[in-house]
Scaffold this motif. Structure first.
Motif, PDB file in Angstrom:
ATOM      1  N   PRO A 522     -19.750  45.466 -12.703  1.00 29.76           N
ATOM      2  CA  PRO A 522     -19.280  44.395 -11.814  1.00 29.76           C
ATOM      3  C   PRO A 522     -19.789  43.007 -12.195  1.00 29.76           C
ATOM      4  CG  PRO A 522     -20.790  45.885 -10.663  1.00 29.76           C
ATOM      5  CD  PRO A 522     -20.426  46.534 -11.948  1.00 29.76           C
ATOM      6  N   MET A 523     -21.022  42.926 -12.686  1.00 34.82           N
ATOM      7  CA  MET A 523     -21.556  41.612 -13.066  1.00 34.82           C
ATOM      8  C   MET A 523     -20.844  41.053 -14.306  1.00 34.82           C
ATOM      9  SD  MET A 523     -23.631  40.687 -10.785  1.00 34.82           S
ATOM     10  CE  MET A 523     -24.337  39.261 -11.611  1.00 34.82           C
ATOM     11  N   ALA A 524     -20.311  41.940 -15.150  1.00 34.69           N
ATOM     12  CA  ALA A 524     -19.546  41.464 -16.305  1.00 34.69           C
ATOM     13  C   ALA A 524     -18.223  40.846 -15.861  1.00 34.69           C
ATOM     14  CB  ALA A 524     -19.294  42.621 -17.269  1.00 34.69           C
ATOM     15  N   PHE A 595     -26.805  42.857 -18.481  1.00 32.92           N
ATOM     16  CA  PHE A 595     -27.255  42.669 -17.096  1.00 32.92           C
ATOM     17  C   PHE A 595     -28.301  43.689 -16.643  1.00 32.92           C
ATOM     18  CE2 PHE A 595     -22.907  41.146 -17.571  1.00 32.92           C
ATOM     19  CZ  PHE A 595     -23.048  39.831 -17.174  1.00 32.92           C
ATOM     20  N   GLU A 596     -28.678  44.615 -17.529  1.00 33.04           N
ATOM     21  CA  GLU A 596     -29.606  45.661 -17.124  1.00 33.04           C
ATOM     22  C   GLU A 596     -30.913  45.592 -17.909  1.00 33.04           C
ATOM     23  OE1 GLU A 596     -29.130  47.557 -14.548  1.00 33.04           O
ATOM     24  OE2 GLU A 596     -27.109  46.749 -14.228  1.00 33.04           O
ATOM     25  N   PRO A 597     -32.052  45.686 -17.215  1.00 32.22           N
ATOM     26  CA  PRO A 597     -33.337  45.714 -17.913  1.00 32.22           C
ATOM     27  C   PRO A 597     -33.582  47.084 -18.545  1.00 32.22           C
ATOM     28  CG  PRO A 597     -33.669  46.018 -15.555  1.00 32.22           C
ATOM     29  CD  PRO A 597     -32.199  45.761 -15.746  1.00 32.22           C
ATOM     30  N   ASP A 598     -34.431  47.125 -19.559  1.00 29.97           N
ATOM     31  CA  ASP A 598     -34.863  48.401 -20.137  1.00 29.97           C
ATOM     32  C   ASP A 598     -36.027  48.921 -19.315  1.00 29.97           C
ATOM     33  OD1 ASP A 598     -33.039  48.521 -22.275  1.00 29.97           O
ATOM     34  OD2 ASP A 598     -34.262  47.112 -23.439  1.00 29.97           O
ATOM     35  N   GLU A 599     -35.958  50.166 -18.884  1.00 32.25           N
ATOM     36  CA  GLU A 599     -37.016  50.740 -18.043  1.00 32.25           C
ATOM     37  C   GLU A 599     -37.525  52.034 -18.657  1.00 32.25           C
ATOM     38  OE1 GLU A 599     -36.454  49.636 -13.499  1.00 32.25           O
ATOM     39  OE2 GLU A 599     -34.807  50.892 -14.207  1.00 32.25           O
ATOM     40  N   GLU A 600     -38.810  52.273 -18.526  1.00 38.95           N
ATOM     41  CA  GLU A 600     -39.407  53.513 -19.007  1.00 38.95           C
ATOM     42  C   GLU A 600     -39.006  54.690 -18.127  1.00 38.95           C
ATOM     43  OE1 GLU A 600     -41.233  54.185 -21.704  1.00 38.95           O
ATOM     44  OE2 GLU A 600     -40.899  52.117 -22.355  1.00 38.95           O
ATOM     45  N   ASN A 601     -38.904  54.458 -16.818  1.00 36.77           N
ATOM     46  CA  ASN A 601     -38.570  55.547 -15.893  1.00 36.77           C
ATOM     47  C   ASN A 601     -37.501  55.077 -14.897  1.00 36.77           C
ATOM     48  OD1 ASN A 601     -38.438  57.770 -14.280  1.00 36.77           O
ATOM     49  ND2 ASN A 601     -40.618  57.849 -13.787  1.00 36.77           N
ATOM     50  N   PRO A 602     -36.221  55.072 -15.316  1.00 34.15           N
ATOM     51  CA  PRO A 602     -35.156  54.573 -14.435  1.00 34.15           C
ATOM     52  C   PRO A 602     -35.015  55.361 -13.132  1.00 34.15           C
ATOM     53  CG  PRO A 602     -34.381  54.787 -16.696  1.00 34.15           C
ATOM     54  CD  PRO A 602     -35.715  55.457 -16.639  1.00 34.15           C
ATOM     55  N   MET A 603     -35.492  56.629 -13.130  1.00 36.77           N
ATOM     56  CA  MET A 603     -35.334  57.453 -11.929  1.00 36.77           C
ATOM     57  C   MET A 603     -36.019  56.822 -10.718  1.00 36.77           C
ATOM     58  SD  MET A 603     -34.099  60.295 -10.678  1.00 36.77           S
ATOM     59  CE  MET A 603     -33.763  61.428 -12.018  1.00 36.77           C
ATOM     60  N   ILE A 604     -37.158  56.168 -10.939  1.00 40.02           N
ATOM     61  CA  ILE A 604     -37.834  55.497  -9.822  1.00 40.02           C
ATOM     62  C   ILE A 604     -37.973  54.001 -10.100  1.00 40.02           C
ATOM     63  CG2 ILE A 604     -39.071  57.515  -8.925  1.00 40.02           C
ATOM     64  CD1 ILE A 604     -41.530  56.597 -10.472  1.00 40.02           C
ATOM     65  N   SER A 610     -32.863  48.247  -3.776  1.00 42.07           N
ATOM     66  CA  SER A 610     -33.555  47.119  -4.408  1.00 42.07           C
ATOM     67  C   SER A 610     -32.605  46.237  -5.214  1.00 42.07           C
ATOM     68  CB  SER A 610     -34.671  47.640  -5.324  1.00 42.07           C
ATOM     69  OG  SER A 610     -34.128  48.445  -6.357  1.00 42.07           O
ATOM     70  N   ARG A 611     -31.492  46.774  -5.646  1.00 38.41           N
ATOM     71  CA  ARG A 611     -30.537  45.993  -6.445  1.00 38.41           C
ATOM     72  C   ARG A 611     -29.713  45.043  -5.573  1.00 38.41           C
ATOM     73  NH1 ARG A 611     -29.594  48.282 -11.569  1.00 38.41           N
ATOM     74  NH2 ARG A 611     -27.733  46.971 -11.710  1.00 38.41           N
ATOM     75  N   TYR A 612     -29.462  45.456  -4.322  1.00 43.74           N
ATOM     76  CA  TYR A 612     -28.425  44.802  -3.521  1.00 43.74           C
ATOM     77  C   TYR A 612     -28.774  43.360  -3.126  1.00 43.74           C
ATOM     78  CZ  TYR A 612     -26.983  49.703  -3.032  1.00 43.74           C
ATOM     79  OH  TYR A 612     -26.621  51.010  -3.273  1.00 43.74           O
ATOM     80  N   TYR A 613     -30.063  43.062  -3.023  1.00 47.45           N
ATOM     81  CA  TYR A 613     -30.479  41.701  -2.661  1.00 47.45           C
ATOM     82  C   TYR A 613     -31.097  40.961  -3.846  1.00 47.45           C
ATOM     83  CZ  TYR A 613     -34.925  44.178  -2.175  1.00 47.45           C
ATOM     84  OH  TYR A 613     -36.032  44.963  -2.415  1.00 47.45           O
ATOM     85  N   SER A 614     -31.164  41.639  -4.992  1.00 47.22           N
ATOM     86  CA  SER A 614     -31.755  41.036  -6.192  1.00 47.22           C
ATOM     87  C   SER A 614     -30.773  40.062  -6.845  1.00 47.22           C
ATOM     88  CB  SER A 614     -32.122  42.134  -7.200  1.00 47.22           C
ATOM     89  OG  SER A 614     -32.393  41.553  -8.471  1.00 47.22           O
ATOM     90  N   PRO A 615     -31.268  38.917  -7.348  1.00 47.66           N
ATOM     91  CA  PRO A 615     -30.387  37.985  -8.084  1.00 47.66           C
ATOM     92  C   PRO A 615     -29.685  38.646  -9.262  1.00 47.66           C
ATOM     93  CG  PRO A 615     -32.505  36.953  -7.621  1.00 47.66           C
ATOM     94  CD  PRO A 615     -32.645  38.406  -7.240  1.00 47.66           C
ATOM     95  N   ARG A 616     -30.275  39.725  -9.798  1.00 53.01           N
ATOM     96  CA  ARG A 616     -29.674  40.415 -10.938  1.00 53.01           C
ATOM     97  C   ARG A 616     -28.335  41.086 -10.575  1.00 53.01           C
ATOM     98  NH1 ARG A 616     -31.913  42.106 -15.663  1.00 53.01           N
ATOM     99  NH2 ARG A 616     -34.097  41.585 -16.106  1.00 53.01           N
ATOM    100  N   TYR A 617     -28.214  41.525  -9.291  1.00 54.44           N
ATOM    101  CA  TYR A 617     -27.042  42.329  -8.941  1.00 54.44           C
ATOM    102  C   TYR A 617     -26.370  41.904  -7.633  1.00 54.44           C
ATOM    103  CZ  TYR A 617     -23.972  46.381  -8.495  1.00 54.44           C
ATOM    104  OH  TYR A 617     -22.870  47.183  -8.394  1.00 54.44           O
ATOM    105  N   ARG A 618     -26.945  40.955  -6.945  1.00 53.19           N
ATOM    106  CA  ARG A 618     -26.451  40.606  -5.610  1.00 53.19           C
ATOM    107  C   ARG A 618     -24.933  40.333  -5.601  1.00 53.19           C
ATOM    108  NH1 ARG A 618     -29.944  37.456  -1.389  1.00 53.19           N
ATOM    109  NH2 ARG A 618     -28.463  37.122   0.306  1.00 53.19           N
ATOM    110  N   GLU A 619     -24.427  39.629  -6.618  1.00 52.24           N
ATOM    111  CA  GLU A 619     -22.987  39.323  -6.665  1.00 52.24           C
ATOM    112  C   GLU A 619     -22.152  40.581  -6.938  1.00 52.24           C
ATOM    113  OE1 GLU A 619     -22.594  35.029  -8.701  1.00 52.24           O
ATOM    114  OE2 GLU A 619     -24.175  36.317  -9.515  1.00 52.24           O
ATOM    115  N   VAL A 659     -27.828  41.047   3.683  1.00 58.53           N
ATOM    116  CA  VAL A 659     -26.854  40.772   2.618  1.00 58.53           C
ATOM    117  C   VAL A 659     -25.494  41.360   2.974  1.00 58.53           C
ATOM    118  CG1 VAL A 659     -26.278  41.210   0.195  1.00 58.53           C
ATOM    119  CG2 VAL A 659     -28.612  40.599   0.825  1.00 58.53           C
ATOM    120  N   MET A 660     -25.486  42.522   3.602  1.00 58.76           N
ATOM    121  CA  MET A 660     -24.220  43.140   4.011  1.00 58.76           C
ATOM    122  C   MET A 660     -23.492  42.261   5.026  1.00 58.76           C
ATOM    123  SD  MET A 660     -25.241  47.187   4.274  1.00 58.76           S
ATOM    124  CE  MET A 660     -23.657  47.645   4.971  1.00 58.76           C
ATOM    125  N   VAL A 661     -24.229  41.716   5.976  1.00 58.66           N
ATOM    126  CA  VAL A 661     -23.624  40.827   6.975  1.00 58.66           C
ATOM    127  C   VAL A 661     -23.020  39.601   6.286  1.00 58.66           C
ATOM    128  CG1 VAL A 661     -24.116  39.292   8.928  1.00 58.66           C
ATOM    129  CG2 VAL A 661     -25.065  41.611   8.880  1.00 58.66           C
TER     130      VAL A 661
END
Length: 799
Positions: A522-524, A595-604, A610-619, A659-661
């Protein structure tokens, strides 16, 4: 029959007149008489009667000719082809009784006068007195002639209609169905032509043709005259509309809208042939034939026609390119899905399979394995090996004699309403149509498996796959106080489960729809102009070709995919979990790596709330919210519940709800409920606080087990420690159920464990859980496990 008139106008014909004017014409007359006042447009016209046919037969001594040739065929003295050719030749060389010819021409002139044209172009359609019966559709058995103009051309077309009563396929079909050839007459419908040669046309069913789901209208559409759609010569646009929401004219409940290739179109021609096929333009191939308003108009007509006839209907429609008006040009009862046993449910599952050789549209819902017999030309059908899987470009009625001897059908071309699809359904065959390349990638004697049990897409696998079939009697399922719901993720397969008596959908995974249907990050789309990946940009351009606004593509595609899931159980609740990709999964979407960071443990890691209000993904989350808004407000699926995954803290919950509102989704407004996943120990510990912010919980037992026990569920080394029935996990589950009940919140569980372990289902019922949501193939086992548990604890009460 000879005391009847030779011609009747449609307005004088009723559906009870099948014996007089055949199934097709009696239906047209019925609609003109009864449905015109309800807005359904039918082109004006008249029908010759069965009496006119018998007069032609008697005037030319054809009864004896027919009988003699059929007797010779029965005695083995003549082949089917020779017999059909001889009878048709006799019809074509016949002369019209003067009074019959005069009546037809007088009626033709009157039709022209009503239309304000001297030599009106008309459609000349065959209508046999034994067609469109509940157990025999006779689809495509007789001929239709389009763009017929003038007395001589009309009488010649009528003569050819009579002859078409004895095509090889018509003779063969009547023999299979047990009809006496000399008891079937032919009526001819003469209708004012709709100028769909410069507009569009297609086929429409008031039921899903593959699954029998009776709450949708299916429409196929192509440019030009409709014969290409019926014959399967084009891959048409495909639309589906949800019927229960059509009564509200403010809604557009279109749950599928797929662009077809539409490589050719049939138009008017001059000379001996009144029509011809020409290539479509690039613009026509890239455009939908119908607007959303026209799709919904046709769907409303389908429901009106179905309600009048009292059964699912198979209809043909045409759009006039001059006036823009749409017309219904045929309507007949649907003869396959509507006759299936309602209480029997058959589920196929592929267990082991070879590589995919080709894909197309799935017809039939079953799985068939066998040897290929590739035949490209109908002249070679004598080479077909009985019981083989027929592979060819397209089929028409000439192919029926071998189709009924085939184990399955695979074609290069055709849509869901093509000849190959219709006949395969009627014969109960598995078919994959519109592959585009089957005749190139498959060869005779090749072992393949044809699978139509995996959703809208049909697969042809190399070799003989292992699969299993479950046949269940739905009427034998016990009732339960605990709601048993479905986990659904794949919109393409959702309609397969409409018969399952589920209490709703407990988990619809948004990310599955994004991965398989949207395909683009979606960010693309939001940041398309600044996207650095030129290859991704080019791919996005191709995927979003019909959208000026790239973000609209995401909203439109996501909302329609989710709508198919919401439709299956409507008006029961459908809990849609907002996207819960991990960063490595998001990065795999088109344009996602930027748009995605590299993470050692994406599961947690950076997932869920946490994505929904982050500037990285909010839009990007804003687009998800807008898709839910469209689903609920513009399409009408108010049964949709929103669920927030992996919400780590109460503070995070507040941020997400805010953010939903901001994006138009306010809990409690217009009946909107918002749930939260319970999959982190903090959700259990602070259940009372979460319950004040959400309407309900859904226990994600996999993640809750993982985080409670500190076990990576994907680790082979720790596989023995991952146990949803561990006492610590059960304590967590029991505690949160109790806290939810105390707070007045609903609570359910979505997972496989209740199916695999009857004792776990018993544990959940004992805790008083409100609902259990499982995969469709687990539903029946879980339902029985729950019923047994409730029977052992009759005093159990739920909040």
């Amino acid at each position: 029959m000879t005391d009847q008139p030779d011609v009747l106008w449609f307005e004088a014909v009723k559906r009870t007149h099948v014996g007089l004017v055949g199934g097709k014409n009696s239906s047209l007359g019925e609609m003109v008489q009864t449905l015109s006042g309800k807005g359904v447009r039918v082109p004006p016209g008249f029908a010759t009667t069965a009496s006119a046919y018998w007069r032609y037969v008697e005037a030319n001594g054809l009864r004896q000719v027919i009988s003699d040739h059929l007797d010779e065929m029965a005695a083995g003295k003549k082949s089917l082809a020779e017999t059909g050719q001889a009878i048709r030749t006799a019809f074509l060389h016949g002369e019209w009784p003067e009074d019959t010819a005069a009546t037809i021409f007088t009626s033709y002139k009157e039709l022209g006068k009503r239309a304000g044209r001297s030599e009106l172009d008309v459609a000349v359609r065959s209508s046999a007195t034994a067609e469109d019966l509940p157990d025999a559709s006779f689809a495509g058995q007789q001929e239709t002639f389009l763009n017929i103009r003038g007395e001589r051309a009309l009488l010649d077309a009528c003569r050819r209609c009579y002859a078409s009563l004895f095509t090889d396929r018509a003779i063969s079909y009547r023999q299979v169905k047990g009809f006496d050839h000399l008891q079937v007459a032919l009526s001819i419908g003469v209708q004012q032509m709709v100028r769909s040669d410069i507009g569009g046309s297609g086929v429409m069913f008031s039921i899903d043709t593959e699954t029998g789901f009776d709450k949708v209208v299916r429409i196929d559409a192509a440019w030009g005259l409709g014969e290409n759609v019926v014959q399967g010569a084009v891959d048409p646009d495909a639309y589906q509309v949800f019927k229960p929401l059509l009564a509200d004219e403010s809604l557009l409940p279109i749950v599928e809208k797929t662009l077809g290739e539409k490589a050719i179109k049939m138009i008017y021609a001059t000379g001996d042939e009144p029509t011809k096929n020409v290539p479509t333009s690039r613009a026509e191939r890239a455009a939908f034939v119908l607007s959303d308003q026209e799709i919904v108009l046709l769907a409303r007509w389908a429901t009106t026609i179905e309600a009048h006839y009292g059964c699912p209907m198979d209809m043909e429609w045409a759009k006039d390119g001059d006036s823009g008006d749409i017309f219904i040009v045929q309507a007949r009862p649907e003869t396959v899905q509507s006759r299936r046993e309602a209480n029997t449910f058959k589920a196929y599952r592929v267990l082991e399979k070879g590589k995919i050789l080709t894909t197309g549209l799935s017809i039939g819902g079953a799985i068939t394995a066998g040897r290929v017999c590739l035949i490209e030309d109908v002249r070679d059908i004598d080479k077909f090996v009985d019981g083989s899987i027929l592979v060819t470009g397209i089929t028409d009625p000439d192919w029926v004699p071998i189709m009924k001897r085939a184990a399955a059908i695979i074609t290069d071309h055709g849509g869901r309403t093509s000849h190959a699809a219709i006949v395969s359904r009627e014969l109960g065959l598995t078919a994959v149509v519109g592959t585009g390349n089957a005749t190139h990638v498959l060869h005779t004697d090749q072992e393949v498996t044809v699978s139509c049990a995996e959703g809208d897409q049909g697969f042809v696998y190399e070799g003989t796959a292992k699969f299993e079939v479950d046949e269940l009697d739905l009427s034998s399922l016990p009732g339960t106080r605990t709601k048993v719901m479905l986990n659904l993720a794949n919109p393409a397969a959702a309609f397969n489960w409409w018969q399952v008596p589920a209490d709703g959908v407990g988990l619809a995974r948004m990310e599955f729809v994004v991965t398989n249907q949207v395909r683009v990050h979606p960010m693309a789309l939001v940041r398309y102009d600044s996207l650095k990946d030129e290859a991704a940009k080019a791919e996005i351009d191709a995927i979003t070709v019909n959208y000026d606004d790239k973000t609209e593509y995401f909203i439109d595609t996501l909302s329609r995919g989710l709508a198919r899931i919401a439709a299956v159980v409507h008006p029961k609740p459908v809990i849609i979990r907002m996207s819960d990709f991990k960063t490595n999964e998001y990065a795999g979407l088109v344009g996602g790596r930027e748009f995605e960071p590299d993470e050692e443990n994406p599961m947690i890691g950076f997932r869920g709330a946490s994505r929904y209000y982050s500037p990285r993904y909010r839009e990007g989350f804003a687009l998800e919210c807008r898709a839910i808004q469209r689903l609920r407000n513009e399409m009408g699926f108010k049964n949709v519940v929103v669920m927030i995954p992996f919400c780590r803290s109460v503070k995070e919950a507040d941020k997400v709800l805010k953010v939903m509102v901001e994006n138009g989704l306010r809990r409690g407004e217009d009946g909107l409920e918002v749930y939260v996943m319970c999959e982190i120990p903090s959700n259990v510990i602070l259940a009372d606080a979460f319950a004040r912010r959400f309407d309900g919980f859904s226990i994600g037992s996999n993640d809750l087990t993982q985080l409670t026990l500190g076990v990576d569920r994907d680790s082979e080394e720790l596989a023995g420690l991952f146990d949803e029935q561990d006492e610590a996990v059960e304590w967590m589950i029991s505690s949160v159920i109790g806290a939810a009940h105390k707070a007045g919140a609903k609570i359910g569980l979505c997972g496989q464990a209740p199916s695999d372990h009857p004792e776990f289902a018993r544990f959940l019922v004992g805790c008083g859980i409100n609902s259990i949501s499982v995969t469709p193939d687990s539903f029946f086992a879980v339902k029985r496990h729950v019923a047994e548990a409730e029977a052992d604890e009759p005093g159990l009460k739920q909040a």
